[in-house]
Scaffold this motif. Structure first.
Motif, PDB file in Angstrom:
ATOM      1  N   ASN A  86       0.957  -1.179   0.179  1.00  0.00           N
ATOM      2  CA  ASN A  86      -0.010   0.024  -0.058  1.00  0.00           C
ATOM      3  C   ASN A  86       0.919   1.260   0.201  1.00  0.00           C
ATOM      4  O   ASN A  86       1.378   1.511   0.961  1.00  0.00           O
ATOM      5  CB  ASN A  86      -0.852  -0.207   1.177  1.00  0.00           C
ATOM      6  N   SER A  97      -2.346   1.085   6.584  1.00  0.00           N
ATOM      7  CA  SER A  97      -2.807   0.247   5.213  1.00  0.00           C
ATOM      8  C   SER A  97      -4.253  -0.288   5.606  1.00  0.00           C
ATOM      9  O   SER A  97      -4.944  -0.963   4.555  1.00  0.00           O
ATOM     10  CB  SER A  97      -1.795  -0.950   5.231  1.00  0.00           C
ATOM     11  N   ASP A 111      -5.558   2.185  -1.235  1.00  0.00           N
ATOM     12  CA  ASP A 111      -4.317   2.162  -2.069  1.00  0.00           C
ATOM     13  C   ASP A 111      -4.723   2.885  -3.634  1.00  0.00           C
ATOM     14  O   ASP A 111      -4.257   2.227  -4.556  1.00  0.00           O
ATOM     15  CB  ASP A 111      -3.576   0.963  -1.897  1.00  0.00           C
TER      16      ASP A 111
END
Lengths: 157, 102
Positions: B4, B63, B68
């Motif tokens: 990510n 993350s 992302d």
């Protein structure tokens, strides 16, 4: 006598700088084989900076602090420790994380780096930043050594 | 597992900023520097341990929170600007600290 660990720390650190310079060159005009090599170079560069951190850190804590720091502080260039070493020991901490990020980008984008100009520019800029900071560390190390030498010469004279 | 990038770049920014603040605060506050020293035996080693722990922790947490879909150039700009500003802050601080301590 010069402690061997300082040479090891500097040499491994310079290998880290060269590894990211290698990544930079491979990605200027990337192809699949070049990206494959860039991935290896980036991973190696991160490992070199981690190893340089351990070697330099051990030297700093066990030898520099008790034996070299007082010498520099009593010499004609106490700023070599008070400013240059203080900045170096803390800015150095940036390098492993910048390396991890750059390596992460190379492994994440892989062959997309050929078409994705934005990602490629990002990796190139980060590599340049790592090389500049790494070379600054080397220059600062030279200034600190000069500060120690000047102090020792003063004691002999 | 995909990396990510948003989380990784924000973790880098967070770590660099924290190292800078911890360093400056430790120089200004003796009790804080003592706490850092007592943590591992040396304040610089403690800063290293804290920075690695923070980097891993921030990445794992961010993350999970951040998607992302990073604008990778914008994220890189944040990291580069943070590195330059943090380096300048440390440089200027230690010049000031040296001059006022002497």
């Amino acid at each position: 006598m010069v402690h061997p660990l300082i040479g090891i720390h500097a040499a491994i650190g310079e290998l880290g700088v060269l590894a990211f310079l290698w990544v930079f060159v491979e990605l200027l005009n990337p192809t699949e084989p070049r990206i494959k090599r860039a991935k290896i170079a980036a991973a190696l560069g991160t490992l070199f900076f981690l190893a340089s951190w351990v070697a330099g850190g051990y030297y700093y804590v066990t030898y520099y602090g008790p034996a070299v720091k007082p010498v520099i502080k009593s010499g004609p260039a106490p700023w070599a420790h008070g400013v240059v070493m203080e900045v170096k020991e803390h800015v150095f901490l940036f390098l492993p994380f910048l390396s991890a990020l750059t390596t992460g980008l190379v492994y994440r984008y892989k062959n997309n780096l050929i078409k994705d100009a934005g990602a490629r520019t990002s990796v190139l800029l980060l590599c340049a930043l790592i090389v500049i900071v790494g070379l600054l560390m080397a220059g600062m190390g030279y200034i600190i050594s000069t500060g120690a030498r000047a102090a020792l010469e003063g004691k002999i004279a | 597992m995909n990396i990510n990038i948003t989380a990784l770049s924000r973790a880098t920014v967070g770590t660099l900023t924290s190292v800078t603040f911890i360093t400056i605060i430790a120089e200004l506050s003796k009790p804080f520097k003592t706490i850092l020293t007592n943590l591992s035996g040396h304040h610089w080693v403690s800063k290293g341990i804290i920075s690695i722990s923070l980097f891993v922790l921030l990445y794992l947490l961010l993350s999970k929170v951040l998607t992302d879909k990073a604008d990778v150039q914008k994220e890189t700009k944040y990291v580069i600007v943070t590195t330059i500003l943090a380096g300048l802050a440390l440089g200027l601080f230690f010049v000031w600290h040296f001059l006022t301590e002497a």
